[in-house]
Design a protein around this motif. Structure first.
Motif, PDB file in Angstrom:
ATOM      1  N   ASN A  46      19.931  43.876   6.798  1.00 54.93           N
ATOM      2  CA  ASN A  46      19.644  42.804   7.743  1.00 54.93           C
ATOM      3  C   ASN A  46      18.317  42.165   7.365  1.00 54.93           C
ATOM      4  OD1 ASN A  46      21.966  43.213   9.178  1.00 54.93           O
ATOM      5  ND2 ASN A  46      20.982  43.885  11.051  1.00 54.93           N
ATOM      6  N   THR A  48      15.614  42.189   9.011  1.00 56.70           N
ATOM      7  CA  THR A  48      14.493  43.060   9.350  1.00 56.70           C
ATOM      8  C   THR A  48      14.926  44.512   9.294  1.00 56.70           C
ATOM      9  OG1 THR A  48      14.907  43.128  11.746  1.00 56.70           O
ATOM     10  CG2 THR A  48      13.579  41.276  10.894  1.00 56.70           C
ATOM     11  N   ILE A  49      13.988  45.368   8.966  1.00 62.21           N
ATOM     12  CA  ILE A  49      14.268  46.804   8.930  1.00 62.21           C
ATOM     13  C   ILE A  49      14.670  47.297  10.315  1.00 62.21           C
ATOM     14  CG2 ILE A  49      13.215  49.080   8.640  1.00 62.21           C
ATOM     15  CD1 ILE A  49      13.851  47.806   6.018  1.00 62.21           C
ATOM     16  N   GLU A  50      14.004  46.766  11.342  1.00 64.15           N
ATOM     17  CA  GLU A  50      14.295  47.199  12.713  1.00 64.15           C
ATOM     18  C   GLU A  50      15.744  46.902  13.082  1.00 64.15           C
ATOM     19  OE1 GLU A  50      10.085  46.703  12.035  1.00 64.15           O
ATOM     20  OE2 GLU A  50      11.746  45.266  11.825  1.00 64.15           O
ATOM     21  N   SER A  51      16.217  45.723  12.701  1.00 69.22           N
ATOM     22  CA  SER A  51      17.600  45.360  12.995  1.00 69.22           C
ATOM     23  C   SER A  51      18.580  46.232  12.220  1.00 69.22           C
ATOM     24  CB  SER A  51      17.832  43.884  12.656  1.00 69.22           C
ATOM     25  OG  SER A  51      19.170  43.510  12.929  1.00 69.22           O
ATOM     26  N   SER A  52      18.251  46.514  10.981  1.00 70.66           N
ATOM     27  CA  SER A  52      19.104  47.384  10.157  1.00 70.66           C
ATOM     28  C   SER A  52      19.160  48.783  10.740  1.00 70.66           C
ATOM     29  CB  SER A  52      18.581  47.443   8.724  1.00 70.66           C
ATOM     30  OG  SER A  52      18.651  46.187   8.099  1.00 70.66           O
ATOM     31  N   GLN A  53      18.016  49.293  11.189  1.00 68.84           N
ATOM     32  CA  GLN A  53      17.970  50.633  11.771  1.00 68.84           C
ATOM     33  C   GLN A  53      18.783  50.698  13.056  1.00 68.84           C
ATOM     34  OE1 GLN A  53      16.586  53.334  10.295  1.00 68.84           O
ATOM     35  NE2 GLN A  53      17.541  54.503  11.966  1.00 68.84           N
ATOM     36  N   SER A  54      18.693  49.627  13.865  1.00 70.10           N
ATOM     37  CA  SER A  54      19.476  49.561  15.094  1.00 70.10           C
ATOM     38  C   SER A  54      20.966  49.572  14.784  1.00 70.10           C
ATOM     39  CB  SER A  54      19.104  48.295  15.876  1.00 70.10           C
ATOM     40  OG  SER A  54      19.957  48.121  16.993  1.00 70.10           O
ATOM     41  N   GLU A  57      22.112  53.072  13.734  1.00 72.28           N
ATOM     42  CA  GLU A  57      22.272  53.967  14.879  1.00 72.28           C
ATOM     43  C   GLU A  57      23.573  53.681  15.616  1.00 72.28           C
ATOM     44  OE1 GLU A  57      18.739  53.372  17.138  1.00 72.28           O
ATOM     45  OE2 GLU A  57      17.430  54.350  15.653  1.00 72.28           O
ATOM     46  N   VAL A  64      19.963  52.285   5.260  1.00 73.94           N
ATOM     47  CA  VAL A  64      19.225  51.038   5.427  1.00 73.94           C
ATOM     48  C   VAL A  64      18.640  50.592   4.100  1.00 73.94           C
ATOM     49  CG1 VAL A  64      17.167  49.998   6.457  1.00 73.94           C
ATOM     50  CG2 VAL A  64      18.701  51.393   7.856  1.00 73.94           C
ATOM     51  N   SER A  66      16.087  47.615   2.515  1.00 66.48           N
ATOM     52  CA  SER A  66      15.096  46.635   2.945  1.00 66.48           C
ATOM     53  C   SER A  66      15.227  45.310   2.208  1.00 66.48           C
ATOM     54  CB  SER A  66      13.683  47.191   2.740  1.00 66.48           C
ATOM     55  OG  SER A  66      13.470  47.528   1.380  1.00 66.48           O
TER      56      SER A  66
END
Length: 306
Positions: A46, A48-54, A57, A64, A66
């Motif tokens: 994605n 952003t890393i945060e979106s990929s991590q979400s 999950e 993931v 980057s």
């Protein structure tokens, strides 16, 4: 050596899929595909890393990445691009630069309702079988979509081998598939947008009118919810012509005039919405043969008046 996914017109077990764009649609499909047991989720990329991590999950599997370049270390037979339409081609260009991937043994597909498989030309030039796959489903709530996806029609277009391969996957996830020509996709997509997005816009218009009428927000929902649900159900089961009711069906020009005057006075910006939909309703009424030609002309004149 990676296995060619479309060799026998089906998706063999234990294939890997990489996801580019795991937003609401992407993560939902990835989770549904993963739950079939036919594939394993590989790389997830994605913006952003945060979106990929979400997304990771939610899907419950994958890795993931980057950058798109990191997908070189995640070889896969299937590649799903679920990004916004305007970046699909640039994603395909970036992916085509991944020289470590043997694209001749892959299927690449995107999930746009409008764009065709030709937008994946950079990958096709590298030997990938390409397709577009659009599920006629609202992915506003990924969690809810996991149970609601069943029987969703997924419209496929592109290379025959790619269509045969991903059709197996969508069916295993609970959907049903059909094919469409590239030339027909704009009309198809316009229909789905009107049925889904514009229905929500219509809901907003009705809520605005009720608010101006002094109806509290909680009560407005109680007014509109059963009315819209039943009308939609009637339309889907009985057909639009038979399901239509209301003042236009009755030829009630006095009611129409009262509506138009009130809207013009309180929320003039919504007048064109009311009249445009009224014209469409009048066309349905003409098919019902319940009004005289004189009545139809009179109502049309009301709706089209400046």
């Amino acid at each position: 050596m990676a296995r060619k996914p479309a060799a026998n017109a089906s998706i063999p077990s234990a294939l890997r899929i990489n996801i580019i764009g795991a937003g609401k649609l992407g993560r939902t499909l990835a989770r549904l595909f993963n739950d079939t047991g036919l594939i394993h989720v590989g790389g997830i990329y994605n913006r952003t890393i945060e979106s990929s991590q979400s997304a990771l999950e939610f899907i419950g599997a994958g890795h993931v990445c980057s950058t798109i370049e990191q997908l070189s270390s995640q070889p896969a037979e299937l590649w799903m691009i679920a990004t916004p339409d305007d970046v699909i081609h640039s994603c395909a260009e970036q992916l085509a630069e991944l020289s470590a991937i043997n694209w001749q043994e892959t299927i690449a597909f995107h999930c746009s309702g409008l764009q065709t498989s030709t937008v994946l030309a950079p990958l096709k030039k590298r030997g990938s079988q390409v397709a577009s796959a659009h599920p006629a489903h609202s992915f506003a709530s990924p969690q809810r979509s996991l149970s609601a996806f069943k029987s969703t029609v997924c419209t496929l277009e592109g290379d025959i081998l790619a269509i045969e391969g991903i059709s197996t996957l969508f069916k295993a996830a609970g959907g049903q598939t059909t094919t469409i020509t590239a030339e027909a996709k704009p009309l198809y997509h316009a229909a789905t947008v009107m049925a889904s997005n514009y229905l929500i816009a219509l809901l907003s218009v009705s809520e605005t009118l009720l608010e101006k009428a002094g109806i509290e927000e909680t009560l407005a929902s109680a007014v509109l919810s059963p009315l819209m649900r039943q009308s939609l159900e009637n339309g889907l089961t009985e057909g639009a012509v038979n399901a239509l009711t209301g003042p236009i069906t009755r030829g009630d020009s006095h009611t129409l005039q009262a509506h138009l005057e009130a809207i013009e006075q309180i929320v003039p910006g919504l007048r064109s919405t009311y009249t445009t939909l009224g014209v469409q309703a009048l066309k349905l009424v003409q098919q019902k043969n319940v009004l005289s030609g004189k009545e139809i002309v009179a109502i049309e004149k009301q709706l089209l008046a400046d």
